[in-house]
Each structure stands twice: as C-alpha cells, then as structure tokens.
Design a protein around this motif. Structure first.
Motif, mmCIF file in Angstrom:
data_model
loop_
_atom_site.group_PDB
_atom_site.id
_atom_site.type_symbol
_atom_site.label_atom_id
_atom_site.label_comp_id
_atom_site.label_asym_id
_atom_site.label_seq_id
_atom_site.Cartn_x
_atom_site.Cartn_y
_atom_site.Cartn_z
ATOM 1 N N CYS A 150 -8.401 35.542 47.247
ATOM 2 C CA CYS A 150 -8.276 36.292 45.644
ATOM 3 C C CYS A 150 -9.785 36.876 45.721
ATOM 4 O O CYS A 150 -9.860 37.757 44.648
ATOM 5 C CB CYS A 150 -8.332 35.143 44.871
ATOM 6 N N CYS A 196 -8.745 30.672 44.626
ATOM 7 C CA CYS A 196 -7.847 30.286 45.514
ATOM 8 C C CYS A 196 -8.342 28.832 46.180
ATOM 9 O O CYS A 196 -7.489 28.266 46.638
ATOM 10 C CB CYS A 196 -7.143 31.319 46.195
ATOM 11 N N GLY A 197 -9.446 29.069 46.603
ATOM 12 C CA GLY A 197 -10.196 27.982 47.254
ATOM 13 C C GLY A 197 -10.066 28.233 48.896
ATOM 14 O O GLY A 197 -10.675 27.404 49.566
ATOM 15 N N CYS A 239 -11.848 30.037 50.717
ATOM 16 C CA CYS A 239 -12.931 30.368 51.323
ATOM 17 C C CYS A 239 -14.073 29.124 51.014
ATOM 18 O O CYS A 239 -15.185 29.385 51.333
ATOM 19 C CB CYS A 239 -13.816 31.354 50.605
ATOM 20 N N CYS A 280 -16.702 32.896 48.521
ATOM 21 C CA CYS A 280 -16.700 34.184 47.983
ATOM 22 C C CYS A 280 -17.541 34.623 46.812
ATOM 23 O O CYS A 280 -17.828 35.726 46.353
ATOM 24 C CB CYS A 280 -15.086 34.593 47.591
HETATM 25 S S1 FES Z 1 -11.715 31.518 45.823
HETATM 26 FE FE1 FES Z 1 -10.309 32.625 46.838
HETATM 27 S S2 FES Z 1 -11.414 33.761 48.156
HETATM 28 FE FE2 FES Z 1 -12.936 32.752 47.463
#
Ligand code: FES
Ligand code: FES
Lengths: 723, 204
Positions: free
Chosen positions: B88, B93-94, B96, B108
C-alpha cells in the motif's frame, strides 16, 4: 491382480485409494520454507545489476484528448535514461489513469521527479461512469439480443406465486498484493530477458514478440513466485512492453516497472458490475417454472456480455434481456470465476425471495428444484444435506425477519454454484537422475494454490518415492510450455501431464530393471522407495540402486495433457451457507459462520484444497461486505485507489469458517477438477440471503455497506412479492 | 474547449514526508546543519546522500542514502533484504512490517535515517542456527500462506505479538494482527498457526 495393475498403467488412471500415500493427504507446501523466511523472490523483488526504475505518467481525466505533449525538459534531467511517449497529440484517452509517457531513471525518486516535469495539455471530453441505471445511460446503453427459452409468458400465467426483485454487484478490483509489473532487459540486439508477475509464463513471449519485433523464441520469461493474480495477469500489459522499450533505449539496462498501488487499483483490472431485475414464477408447491430478467452493467469500454442466468438451475421457461453500459471506469479483466458470482447472486437471491413469498425454507426450495441442476443434481443434494448439518440449518433457520427483540438480528442464507475446471494443455519433462533424484520441469506457475506441491505429490506417489526426492522447477520459458493459470485449469493440466510422464518413466525404468529381478516389466511396481515384483515383495531393488542402473544417463520423459486416459474432467459443484448478524441501528453486518461444501473430483492435496476454500470464502466476505471501486461521477475518477478506502476483509471480519471437501469413490473417479474459482462464487449470494433472512428485507446491491443496509431497512414495508 | 495543465498525480507519501519536515526550506548542502526550529535545535540532513549505519538482524550495514529514503526501500534496494514488501506504501496493509527495538513498525512509513542506532529485525532474521522460528514452522504446517506476499509481514507481526503476549486471546489476535491484510485469505491458517506457535513456545 498383477495383470489388472499393468492394464491400469497402460490406461493412465489415478491410483486406487490403497495405493495413494500422498495423493489426497494433507501435505505442507514445498515452497513454504522459502515463503515464510522472506527468501522467496517475486518479480517485485528482482534487483538486477544496473537496473533502472521505470515510472509512468497517467492521464488524470476519464475522457480527454491530448492537446500538447512536451517531454523535452525531462530528457535532459540528470539521472533520466530514457523517455518514451505512449500516446501522441490527438490521441483519445478513455479512462483516468491511462498511460501517457513512460520514463526510466537511475532510481525511483528521480523517475518520479521526471514524471512531474513532463508537460501535457488535455482537451477534456465528456465522460460517463454511472452504471446502476440503464435509463440514465443514453447512447452509452447497448442492448443485446433478447434470449427466450420455452414459453415464459404462458409459464408466468400458470405460476401461482411470482417474486420480483432488484439485485446486483458493484465494480470491484483485483487488488493483488504484488502489483502488476515486470523487469525487462536486452542482451544484445535480439535477446530479451523478462521477469514478470504473470499467470501465464509460457504465454508472455508470444505476446511480446510482435510489439518488440523479435522472435518469441528470443524472449526468455521467468517468474519464481507471484503475489496474486486472480485473473488479472495474463498479458505483458502496456507497461511491460514499455519497460522493454525503455530498456532498449537505455542500451539494454534492466528496467523495472511495478505499478504503484493507486495505478494498480485504477487500471490493472476490475470485475464488471452487474445489476438486474428478476422475476421468478413457481407453483404453490415450490416448483419453479418461469424466469425473466433484465440485466445491465459495465466493464468499461468493451460491452459486458449477458450473464449465465438462471444460474445452475435450468428453469424451463426464460426470457432474458441484457444492456451493456459503456463507461469510462477503466478496463475490466477476468476476475476469479468471471460472470459467476454475479449470475449466482441474481439467481440465488431471486430464489431466496421466491422462497420467502412461498413461506418456504429456501433450502427446501433448492432441494425441491435440484433436478434442474441436471447431471450434478445428486451431488448438490448430498452437499446441501452435509452443509445443513454443519450449519445446524434445520434447528436454527427462521422465516424471514429475526423476531427476537433488540437491534441485533441474525439470519441464515444458502447458495449453490458450479464451475467447469477441466485441466488445460500442458507439457512437462520428468527426469530420473542416476542418483535417484527426480526433476520435473514445466513452464507453469504457482499462484499460491500449491501447484508445485501438487506436481511433486503426483510424481512422488507414482514413483513410490518420498516427496523430498522430487524437485519441481516451474516459471521459465526454457521449460516445456504449460497453459496459463486461469479458469481453474492448472491443477487438472499439470497433475495429468505429471502423472503420464511419471508412468511412462516408470515403464522405461522397469524395462531396465526387470531382467535383474527375473521378471517381466509388467510384473513390476514401484512402492515405498523400492521397485519390486508384484505379489512377491522379497524380489525387489531399492529406488537408488535401480536408478544407478541408468548407466550415468539421466532418463527424461515428456508428459502431456490432454493425453491418453481421462485424468481430468469438468464440472465442480459446491454449496455454501452463511450465518450473519446485522445491527439494524448501525447497519453493520458481521459474519458469524460460513460453511463451504465443495466437490472437485479427485483431490491431490487436501491441505491446499481446503485453503482454496477458506481463502475463497474470505475473498467472498470481502466483496460481499466491503469492496467497491467507487467512481466519482463528477471527475470520472476512482475515489478510493488505496487500501484505506478500498477495503479488504481482515482477520477480525471472517467469523468461523468450516470447509467440507467431498471425497470417496464417486468423486475420485471423475479425475482432477479445478478448485481455484468455484468456492468464491457463492459467498455474495449466501451472505446477501442471510442478511435478508435476518432483517426481513433484501438489500439489493453488494457490497452490503451500512448505508445500503439502513436504506433498505428504511424502505421496508413494501414487499415485492405478489401472491 | 477547456485546456488543462496537468499536475500529474496527487501528493505521494514521499512528498508528504518531504514537505511535512523542514527539508524544503534548507539550501542544497551535504552533511548535517543545525537549525533553530520553534526554539529547539534541529539537525538537518540532505537533501543529498548522507552516510548511514544500521544494525539489521544483528549485523552492521552501511549505505549512502538520501534522507527521504524509507527504511523499507533501504532494506529492499540497498541490502537485498526483500522479505518485507511494499504493497500500500502508506501504512495500511502491514506487508512491510519489521521490528524496531522489538516493536513492530511499518517500514514504509519510517525513514531509514531515523532507524539508525536501533535494532532492526526483518523476517530474514528470524531463523536461529539455520532452524525455522516456531512461528515460521507453524505457518507452514497450518498452511497460513498462499501466494505468500503478505506472509513475511504477518510472520513478523505474529512474532511481535507473541513476544509481548505469549498467550493471546482471539481478541488479542485481532488487535495484534489487525494491521496486516491478506488478499488470498489465509486468516484461518494464521489463527491456527499462532495458536500452535504459542503452544510450542510455552513448551507444550
Ligand atoms: S503498510 Fe502497506 S506497505 Fe507499508
Ligand atoms: S497469501 Fe497472498 S496475500 Fe496473503
């Protein structure tokens, strides 16, 4: 016995249950360790020496003509290595986000700076993105020819109960977590190396050859792992071709273009919206005799095709009209089980409303009419019964509208679905090495369905060796070509080709070993790491020793699908039930429990098969409750091209999920049938029906957002049913 | 006919980080300078490349990076640690997720320059003596992965959760893993995996 087995070999069948040590068991995926340690390399992770970052300037308008395009400032920017206009002055743009100019630069920030420095002037043209009302679409509405079967007018006159309703599903996107993209480089003037995130490794070179002006055989395509496709990744796409051209302009240096999240959601694929008014007529005993539907929807510029309705159940008298609405919403692509979730919702929701009008349990209505499912009727009957037990349907179902006090209303819904899923064309090379190790090579791909693992299971079981002895290599055009992974065709294709290759390899090995064991080749079998004489296990030789007899020459055999013997067929059937709670004050829908009962013929790996069903139900919950590509009528742009507002279901949203796979002789003998798509079809319908059962009124469109639920509740009172 | 001059795209996260700091007001200089901002002294780096040192999975890594580079891009592009993914690119989204001093963060949304001097743990650093971490083992056994693109983020988030709460309830799971998303729908496997890993870590 010996003779029968020999004949079976010759006939290319799947092994009998007592001869399966791996097939159908719960086997952990062979690439699990790579994936959980972060070592698995996706296209997105490919970092090549000297690699440049590619970026694309996209048009902000939904409909426009390019009036001026000036890239001169960018060409001189430090760090910029190549600038490639993808459109020219005068070109018409038909959706926001369409590609205008691609650049390659030494790193991403420089490429982004370059994109911003490009000057484009647009002549804005009128756009249209509304898809819910064909009357508002004017000349953008394209009616298809009416389809009639039987005598619908007479059947509706004969009907004692008619239910009428409005149903539909919004545009949604694929939202693959690994965005679309590729890393492309030239080796000299004529050879191209492509790393690409794709569902069709073997199909990419042929699609790039024309645009790049090199023979397909000079284009090598590779992909170790892919982070989701769901139907949206079959071509090189304009950005893949752009990466190749930029690379050539930059002297062959590798160029990586992976879409940013907003582009991924705007242009890299959407599932067409479909809406429809449906009338269904039945006798008072629940016998369904008449269907009439008018459907409409959009997939962007190409007109949407009519839906396969009524779905699964072939109602004898039908009239169907469809209006395609041409919009500037952006390109549609195949989305896991194309047209089926939409057709399923329109049919199963209409039947559910009919059941309510008949004051019948919808489960009984389905069972009453299940013969209309044709060939698979008995499978559905069995599955409906199993699902009902797992859901405790008979104990827990109540007529429409939960009578219990308080704002939380609970309800149950049911739906059925089907999908063809016959194995695709596929070739593989199986090599038995003199050290006893076995390699299988094919230009296939593992979308996360467990393709590698399934191939290894089939080969290991056929050769009677442990799973670890088999190494599966996929994702390279240097291997024999295999079909693209679409339509749930991969498992049938790769397992059939691998089975044939392994059986043929075994025959050749038997021919070498037979004299040693004083037997004829057809008396031999491979079992538990040995080759032995059937019925006389004392005469045997260990697998490694047998392979050592290959005189240092590896044995390579080609397996194909289609081929002799019916190892794969078509026609998966499935049933799903949903149990939901709806807060009638907030409009929030929660999933308490879902049950999936699914047939897919012979199951190769029970663990990954169940995962397909769990995953599909979760994806289904996601599109039923949260997902929508929201188009802004004023600007023509997608309003939520990000993951905050394009919502995916999370861990908290799924409730309890139960999967039951159909197994046994009756299913095994159908051979292998694909499973990737079928279980994602029913969730929308099952959940919509459960919500109607809970709150006593139909919420017409998915996703079932709080706003839509509250709106339906506000309108409640006017029933659509005429009794 | 209406002519429009396009400012391509909207504000990216990178721009946002850039303008939300004060770097835009600083002339082009290499190396830190000290500015007075709201009465406090603030060290200013960049915008050119600055030497940086990191401790990642117990090892020292060095690189010259622009101050606007995120920790995620540094890991992936400079050190070939590609387990953490960019999905994202804005903290939703987590995918990363890495650990900073044992705490899960979205790489990120952390600047590399700010991760210096802290213990960075990525999914690549979870194996011990060549053996899979119990969480990794449990992910495999419970098939808590399909395409696997979200998996490194989930594995790291699960480790962080079990480190601070060895016995999580279903509600704790939702809170601890609510910041990670999976498109393939592996949550059932993840629930089972974390239960198994918790049992194993308790010595069960
Ligand atoms: S939280 Fe989605 S890429 Fe970092
Ligand atoms: S396993 Fe594919 S996104 Fe989670």
């Amino acid at each position: 016995m010996a003779e029968r087995d020999a004949m079976e070999m010759a006939e290319y069948k799947w092994p009998e249950p007592e001869r399966r040590r791996l097939i159908g068991k719960r086997i952990s995926r062979v690439d699990g360790p790579e994936k959980v340690t972060g070592r698995a390399k996706y296209t997105y992770d490919v970092n090549r020496p000297g690699m440049l970052a590619g970026k694309i300037l996209r048009c902000p308008y939904a409909h426009a003509r390019i009036a001026r395009l000036d890239t001169s400032a960018v060409e001189k920017m430090p760090g910029v290595q190549a600038v490639l206009p993808l459109k020219k002055v005068g070109d018409e743009i038909l959706w926001a986000g369409d590609e205008v100019v691609a650049v390659a630069a030494v790193d991403e920030p420089t490429a982004e700076d370059a994109i911003r420095a490009i000057v484009v002037e647009y002549e804005k043209l009128p756009h249209f993105v509304l898809d819910t009302d064909p009357k508002a679409a004017g000349e953008r509405a394209r009616p298809a020819a009416e389809q009639v079967e039987g005598d619908p007018d007479a059947a509706f006159r004969e009907a004692e109960v008619v239910a009428e309703g409005l149903y539909g599903m919004s545009l949604i996107t694929h939202c693959c977590l690994e965005a679309h993209g590729a890393v492309v480089e030239w080796e000299g003037e004529n050879n191209v190396l492509v790393h690409i995130s794709t569902q069709a490794v073997s199909g990419i070179a042929g699609q790039m050859a024309g645009p790049l002006g090199v023979p397909a055989g000079n284009i090598r395509v590779k992909q170790e792992h892919i982070g989701g496709g769901f139907g949206s990744k079959f071509g090189p796409d304009s950005w893949g071709i752009a990466a190749a051209r930029l690379s050539k302009m930059a002297g062959g240096r590798p160029v990586k273009i992976m879409l940013e999240r907003d582009a991924e959601l705007m242009v890299a694929g959407a599932r067409p919206s479909y809406y429809g008014r449906v009338r269904v007529g039945a006798k008072r005993d629940g016998t369904v005799i008449a269907w009439e539907s008018e459907t409409w929807g959009t997939g962007g510029i190409p007109p949407t095709s009519p839906l396969p309705v009524p779905y699964v159940l072939r109602i004898p008298n039908q009239r169907k009209r469809h209006i395609a609405i041409v919009t500037n919403s952006g390109p549609a692509r195949a989305w896991r089980a194309p047209l089926h979730p939409q057709a399923c919702l329109l049919t199963m929701a209409a039947l559910d409303d009919l059941a309510a009008a008949l004051r019948m349990d919808p489960l009984d209505l389905l069972l009453k009419n299940i013969e209309l499912a044709g060939e698979r009727a008995d499978v559905y009957r069995e599955e409906l019964q199993i699902a009902a037990e797992l859901m405790e349907w008979k104990k827990r179902w109540h007529p429409r509208g939960d009578p219990s006090p308080g704002p939380i209303k609970r309800g149950l819904g049911v739906s059925i679905h089907t999908w063809p899923g016959r194995g695709h064309a596929c070739r593989c090379d199986l090599t038995i090495h003199p050290d006893g190790s076995v390699e299988v090579k094919l230009g296939s791909q593992d979308l996360g369905t467990g393709t590698r693992t399934a191939i290894a299971i089939v080969v290991a079981d056929t050769l009677g060796i442990p799973l670890e002895a088999v190494r599966v290599r996929i994702g390279d055009t240097q291997y024999p070509p295999a079909g693209g992974s679409g339509g749930s065709t991969t498992i049938g294709g790769v397992s059939s080709a691998a089975r044939r290759a392994a059986l043929d390899a075994l025959d050749q090995l038997f021919a070498r070993i037979a004299p040693l064991l004083n037997a004829s080749p057809d008396q031999l079998e491979a079992w538990d790491g040995r080759i032995r004489v059937k019925g006389d296990p004392s005469r045997s030789i260990a697998w490694e020793h047998a392979c050592a007899r290959l005189d240092g020459m590896p044995l390579t055999v080609r397996g194909e699908n289609p081929g002799p013997g019916e190892l794969t067929t078509a026609g998966a059937a499935g049933v799903q039930m949903a149990d939901v709670s709806v807060d009638i004050e907030t409009g929030i829908v929660r999933i308490n429990k879902m049950v999936a009962v699914q047939d897919c013929g012979l199951i190769i790996n029970m663990k990954t098969a169940e995962s397909q069903c769990y995953g599909a139900m979760i994806m289904g919950i996601s599109y039923a409750l949260y997902e929508e590509k929201i188009m802004d009528p004023v600007t023509g742009r997608m309003l939520n091209p990000n993951m905050e507002f394009y919502k995916l279901a999370g861990l908290a949203d799924i409730g309890e999920l139960v999967v039951h796979m159909m197994t046994g002789e009756k299913y095994d003998r159908r051979g292998v049938i694909g499973l990737g798509e079928p279980p994602v079809i029913s969730p929308g319908a099952a959940i919509s029906n459960a919500v109607a059962n809970a709150i006593g009124v139909r919420v017409p469109f998915l996703p079932l957002t709080p706003e839509r639920v509250l709106e339906a509740l506000a309108k409640k009172g006017g029933s659509h049913a005429r009794v | 006919m209406e002519k429009q001059h396009s400012r391509a795209g909207s504000l990216s996260r990178r721009d946002f980080l850039k303008v939300s700091g004060i770097t835009l007001t600083v002339p082009l200089v290499i190396g830190p300078r000290v500015l007075k901002v709201a009465g406090a002294e603030v060290k200013v780096f960049g915008p050119g490349r600055v030497p940086m040192t990191f401790t990642i999975n117990g090892k020292t890594y060095r690189a010259e990076l622009e101050p606007r580079v995120t920790l995620l891009d540094a890991l992936r592009n400079e050190f070939e640690l590609t387990g953490a993914k960019r999905v994202c690119d804005r903290g939703t989204c987590g995918a990363c997720t890495v650990l900073l001093d044992g705490k899960p963060v979205y790489a990120c949304s952390v600047l590399a320059i700010e991760a210096q001097g802290r213990a960075i743990t990525t999914v690549e650093g979870l194996m011990q003596n060549g053996k899979l971490h119990p969480i990794q083992q449990a992910f495999i056994e419970n098939d808590a992965l399909q395409c696997g693109f979200c998996t490194p983020g989930f594995v790291v988030a699960c480790k962080a959760l079990l480190d601070r709460n060895p016995n999580p309830t279903p509600e704790d799971l939702v809170a601890g893993l609510g910041g990670n998303l999976c498109r393939c729908g592996t949550y059932v496997g993840i629930r089972a995996a974390i239960a198994q890993a918790a049992r194993m870590q308790r010595g069960g």
